[in-house]
Structure formats: C-alpha cells, structure tokens
Design an enzyme around this catalytic site. Structure first.
Site, mmCIF file in Angstrom:
data_model
loop_
_atom_site.group_PDB
_atom_site.id
_atom_site.type_symbol
_atom_site.label_atom_id
_atom_site.label_comp_id
_atom_site.label_asym_id
_atom_site.label_seq_id
_atom_site.Cartn_x
_atom_site.Cartn_y
_atom_site.Cartn_z
ATOM 1 N N ARG A 143 14.817 2.502 7.215
ATOM 2 C CA ARG A 143 14.474 1.945 6.225
ATOM 3 C C ARG A 143 15.284 1.060 5.081
ATOM 4 N NH1 ARG A 143 9.313 3.292 5.023
ATOM 5 N NH2 ARG A 143 9.359 0.801 5.378
ATOM 6 N N PRO B 225 0.926 -1.335 -0.387
ATOM 7 C CA PRO B 225 -0.354 0.186 -0.119
ATOM 8 C C PRO B 225 0.778 1.208 0.095
ATOM 9 C CG PRO B 225 -0.448 -1.225 1.695
ATOM 10 C CD PRO B 225 0.767 -2.090 1.382
ATOM 11 N N GLU B 226 1.040 1.430 -0.848
ATOM 12 C CA GLU B 226 1.956 2.667 -1.369
ATOM 13 C C GLU B 226 0.587 3.344 -2.189
ATOM 14 O OE1 GLU B 226 6.581 3.042 -2.983
ATOM 15 O OE2 GLU B 226 6.742 1.366 -1.273
ATOM 16 N N LYS C 13 -1.785 8.423 1.298
ATOM 17 C CA LYS C 13 -2.457 7.068 1.612
ATOM 18 C C LYS C 13 -3.978 6.359 1.874
ATOM 19 C CE LYS C 13 2.521 6.064 1.740
ATOM 20 N NZ LYS C 13 3.971 5.890 2.210
#
Length: 289
Positions: free
Chosen positions: A276, A22-23, A69
């Site tokens: 990240r 989900p980007e 988003k």
DNA sequence: CATTACCTGCAA
DNA sequence: TTGCAGGTAATG
C-alpha cells in the site's frame, strides 16, 4: 445463503453523497447513522445480480451493528444481511423527498425498500463491495467473518500486547491484517504509526513492550478522534443532511506527502509498504531494525 | 512473506 | 496516458 460482489450496474444517478473512507471509524459512523432503520420491515429487496431474496420480504430489522469493517443487519426469522463497503461502497438512506432529487442511478447495486417508504441504497463504483444474506451460521462461517480478529476499537492494552508480542511480519502489514485486529485501514495505520513514532516496515519482533504499548495508545487516540469528528471525508461532494467528516483536517501523515512533518519539520515521504502507498516521516519514525 | 487481481474514476 | 485510490482474496 448467498454472497455476492456488487457487479454490473444498470443505470446512472447523479446526486450529492458523503464520500467516506470506509475504515473502522467511517463504518462505525455509517452504522450509527443506520440505526433509525431498526424496527422497520423490509418490503422489497433488489440487487443487480438478480440473486433471489424473495424470502427477505416482510422481515424486520432487529439490530444493526458493525463487525470489523462489515455492517450487519440482524433480521427476524434468523436471517442476516451484511454489507462490506471495501474500497468504494456506500450505504445511503434516501427518503421520498430525497428520492425526488435523484435524476439517474449511479452505481447502485442493491436497494432495500422499507414499509415506511424509506429506502437504503448500496452504491459501489468499483464493485469490490460484498453483500451476504443467509442464516447466522452461514454468514458467520464465511471466511471474512470466521477469521476476523478482535475489534481494534477499545481492545485492552494487555490483549493488544498479546496480539503483537512475538509476532512475525512487518508492523504495518500486521495492523492491516484483519485476522490480527479488525477494523484498521490504510489511513488509521499510517496515522497510528506516525503517532507512535514507529517506522511502518519495522519487524514486529523487534518492538519492545513499551513500543507496542505506545502503538496501542496511538491507535485508540486515532480511532476515537476520528469517530468523534465524523470520520474522514476525502472529497467534498456535499451531503444531503449537511454533515460530513472532519478527520481529514486532523490528519498528520496520510495525504501529507511532501509537506513538513508537524513534529520535526522533515519532508514527509511516500513509500510502498505492505503493498500500500504509505506516508511517513523518515526522521521521527524509527528506522527498520 | 510480497505481489497481483478485482474495478472505476480522477488528477497529474 | 499513466498512476493512484478506502480492502480483501488468491496467488507464488
């Protein structure tokens, strides 16, 4: 108004789902696929936090759209129902025939039943997802919505340059910062930086206008291409209507650690940047200045 | 700024 | 068993 994180689930289900990352592109596609719900009336709403939503009954879905988003349902009676999938949330439309195939519930945290028997499920194994419900003022004043930057998709080059010119911080951290630009996630950030030949740890202040322009071009290409091919499906668990994303077949850098760079053949490295996991080509993405 | 916490599932 | 995963908010 209430805002809940998805939490304690009750039962388990096993069924095929589309596992989307989900980007922005995936949320955009999800939003498009939810459009058939427009005009339907909500018959009942259930969520595992037992947060009351009695007054949601009978409200009609006026509009469904993406903001960053998040997926926003504009309801009649000046109510907003919004979802954020965070890391592992998914919205699934299941009709009666599909419902019959479902044996057990699997991390379903919310269900909306519509007047025509169709239903929407919010599934979220990692429970990071968020659901908002309230008046527009209440929901939009929540920190997530009120601090969101302009949408990454389709932002004009001049506006993009203004956002990144004379801005402090590492470029990848800024791209991921939703207050700076809304919608970019780890995959899009890595692909964009590779495309623009910029090292993720580059200080934004050291980028010249030409490089920021290249970043803008790369970002738009990555976003559009990803949406065009249905987003990125990480795992192929099958899909009820036979559809799945194909952007994973076009990834040049994300998930390619150890493989040769498509541009120069150099082995792709993994580093940590902005907290990240980050893949990059040390050779063709310019060094930290 | 960077780091950690929030969770579960999966692969190494 | 450990480490890693799409995101964000809360910390230092």
């Amino acid at each position: 108004m209430w805002r809940v994180s998805t939490s304690v689930f009750t039962k388990r289900f096993y069924f095929s789902i589309l596992k989307l990352m989900p980007e922005l592109p995936e949320v955009e596609i999800t939003t498009r696929k939810l459009q058939p719900l427009t005009g339907k009336t909500i018959q009942s709403f259930w969520n595992d936090r037992a947060v009351a939503a009695k007054n949601i009954r009978g409200l009609k879905v006026l509009r469904i759209f993406r903001r960053g988003k998040a997926i926003v349902f504009e309801l009649s009676g000046a109510r907003i129902l919004a979802f954020h999938q965070r890391m592992s949330g998914r919205l699934l439309i299941v009709d009666e025939s599909y419902d019959r195939m479902i044996r057990q519930q699997y991390h379903i945290h919310a269900k909306i039943n519509f007047n025509d028997k169709s239903r929407l499920l919010f599934q979220d194994p990692r429970k990071f997802g968020v659901i908002w419900y309230g008046s527009p003022e209440e929901v939009y004043s929540d920190k997530y919505f009120s601090t969101l930057g302009p949408d990454a998709l389709g932002i004009r080059k001049a506006d993009f340059i203004l956002r990144f010119k004379n801005r402090r911080g590492g470029i990848k951290a800024l791209l991921l910062n939703q207050k700076c630009l809304a919608g970019i996630g780890n995959v899009v950030a890595d692909e964009t930086l590779w495309q623009a030949k910029i090292h993720p740890k580059t200080q934004c202040l050291t980028l010249n206008v030409k490089q920021i322009g290249a970043l803008h071009n790369a970002l738009q290409v990555v976003l559009r291409r990803s949406i065009e091919v249905g987003g990125t499906t990480l795992r192929d668990w099958g899909h009820p209507d036979g559809q799945k994303g194909r952007f994973q077949n076009h990834l040049c850098i994300y998930g390619c650690v150890g493989k040769p760079c498509k541009r120069c053949g150099q082995k792709i490295q993994r580093i940590i940047c902005a907290g990240r996991g980050t893949s990059l080509c040390e050779k063709c993405q310019s060094k930290v200045v």
